[in-house]
Scaffold this active site. Structure first.
Site, mmCIF file in Angstrom:
data_model
loop_
_atom_site.group_PDB
_atom_site.id
_atom_site.type_symbol
_atom_site.label_atom_id
_atom_site.label_comp_id
_atom_site.label_asym_id
_atom_site.label_seq_id
_atom_site.Cartn_x
_atom_site.Cartn_y
_atom_site.Cartn_z
ATOM 1 N N GLY A 46 0.834 -1.192 0.000
ATOM 2 C CA GLY A 46 0.000 0.000 0.000
ATOM 3 C C GLY A 46 0.872 1.246 0.000
ATOM 4 N N GLN A 51 3.127 9.954 0.870
ATOM 5 C CA GLN A 51 4.420 9.279 1.038
ATOM 6 C C GLN A 51 5.405 9.581 -0.094
ATOM 7 O OE1 GLN A 51 2.429 5.302 2.072
ATOM 8 N NE2 GLN A 51 4.308 5.237 3.268
ATOM 9 N N CYS A 95 5.811 0.120 7.369
ATOM 10 C CA CYS A 95 5.447 1.298 6.579
ATOM 11 C C CYS A 95 6.644 1.698 5.732
ATOM 12 C CB CYS A 95 5.057 2.439 7.520
ATOM 13 S SG CYS A 95 4.568 3.936 6.655
ATOM 14 N N LEU A 96 6.405 2.000 4.460
ATOM 15 C CA LEU A 96 7.514 2.362 3.572
ATOM 16 C C LEU A 96 8.175 3.669 4.009
ATOM 17 C CD1 LEU A 96 5.968 1.372 0.115
ATOM 18 C CD2 LEU A 96 7.664 0.107 1.464
ATOM 19 N N HIS A 137 -4.601 1.422 7.335
ATOM 20 C CA HIS A 137 -3.257 2.012 7.441
ATOM 21 C C HIS A 137 -3.105 3.164 6.426
ATOM 22 C CE1 HIS A 137 1.310 1.427 7.865
ATOM 23 N NE2 HIS A 137 1.182 2.261 6.856
ATOM 24 N N GLU A 138 -3.530 2.919 5.189
ATOM 25 C CA GLU A 138 -3.353 3.943 4.140
ATOM 26 C C GLU A 138 -4.298 5.127 4.346
ATOM 27 O OE1 GLU A 138 -0.727 3.664 2.513
ATOM 28 O OE2 GLU A 138 -0.393 1.560 3.012
ATOM 29 N N HIS A 141 -2.901 7.489 6.639
ATOM 30 C CA HIS A 141 -1.907 8.378 6.016
ATOM 31 C C HIS A 141 -2.563 9.639 5.439
ATOM 32 C CE1 HIS A 141 2.006 6.508 6.208
ATOM 33 N NE2 HIS A 141 1.599 5.368 5.690
HETATM 34 ZN ZN ZN Z 1 2.504 3.482 5.798
#
Ligand code: ZN
Length: 173
Positions: A46, A51, A95-96, A137-138, A141
């Protein structure tokens, strides 16, 4: 289509809510394509536009398994319109924007998410399992919330400190 750099904590943009998308333009379609490229390259399941430093309410996800065909989803202005308030699910999240850090997070097991697709149509999806966790999660963000915010203050402070130090080291080089 191209792979864009992913921003990391403590970048303040990650704590800032993103702006709604008012219209699906070519620019939005190109952004979604870049986000999918960036997510697959990372690799991740995701990615939110913030991000890659774009403050728009847009997320991409693909929770297909390794041996399954790709299943890219693009969700514009996604919002949770219902969540199971009695059933929860614990999943080890990463998380990236917080590389190499994983921690268990408890979230509602099922959610219903309303969003706009790339044709500008409003849609709803019912999700459970990994997809449910990933969507939550996304969507966090786009609201300026990180999975760290679901952990204890002690854990959160420790991770933030580590990444703040690393960012300072990088800036000094
Ligand atoms: Zn994340």
């Amino acid at each position: 289509m191209s792979i864009r750099p992913i921003i990391l904590i403590p970048d303040p943009r990650l704590k800032t809510p993103s702006e709604p998308v008012t219209e699906v333009t070519d620019e939005i379609r190109a952004l979604a394509a870049d986000m999918l490229d960036t997510m697959y390259d990372a690799p991740g399941i995701g990615l939110a536009a913030v991000q890659i430093g774009v403050m728009k309410r847009l997320i991409v996800v693909d929770v297909a398994g390794k041996d399954e065909p790709k299943n890219p989803m693009v969700l514009i202005n996604p919002e949770v319109v219902w969540e199971s308030d009695e059933e929860f699910r614990i999943h080890e999240e990463g998380c990236l924007s917080i590389p190499d850090y994983y921690e268990e997070v408890e979230r509602p097991a099922q959610v219903r998410v309303r969003y706009m697709d790339l044709d500008g149509r409003t849609r709803e999806i019912d999700a459970d399992g990994v997809l449910s966790t990933c969507l939550q999660h996304e969507i966090d963000h786009v609201n300026g919330v990180l999975f760290l915010d679901h952990l204890s203050r002690l854990k959160r402070d420790r991770v933030m400190k580590k990444f703040t130090k690393a960012a300072k080291r990088e800036a000094a080089v």
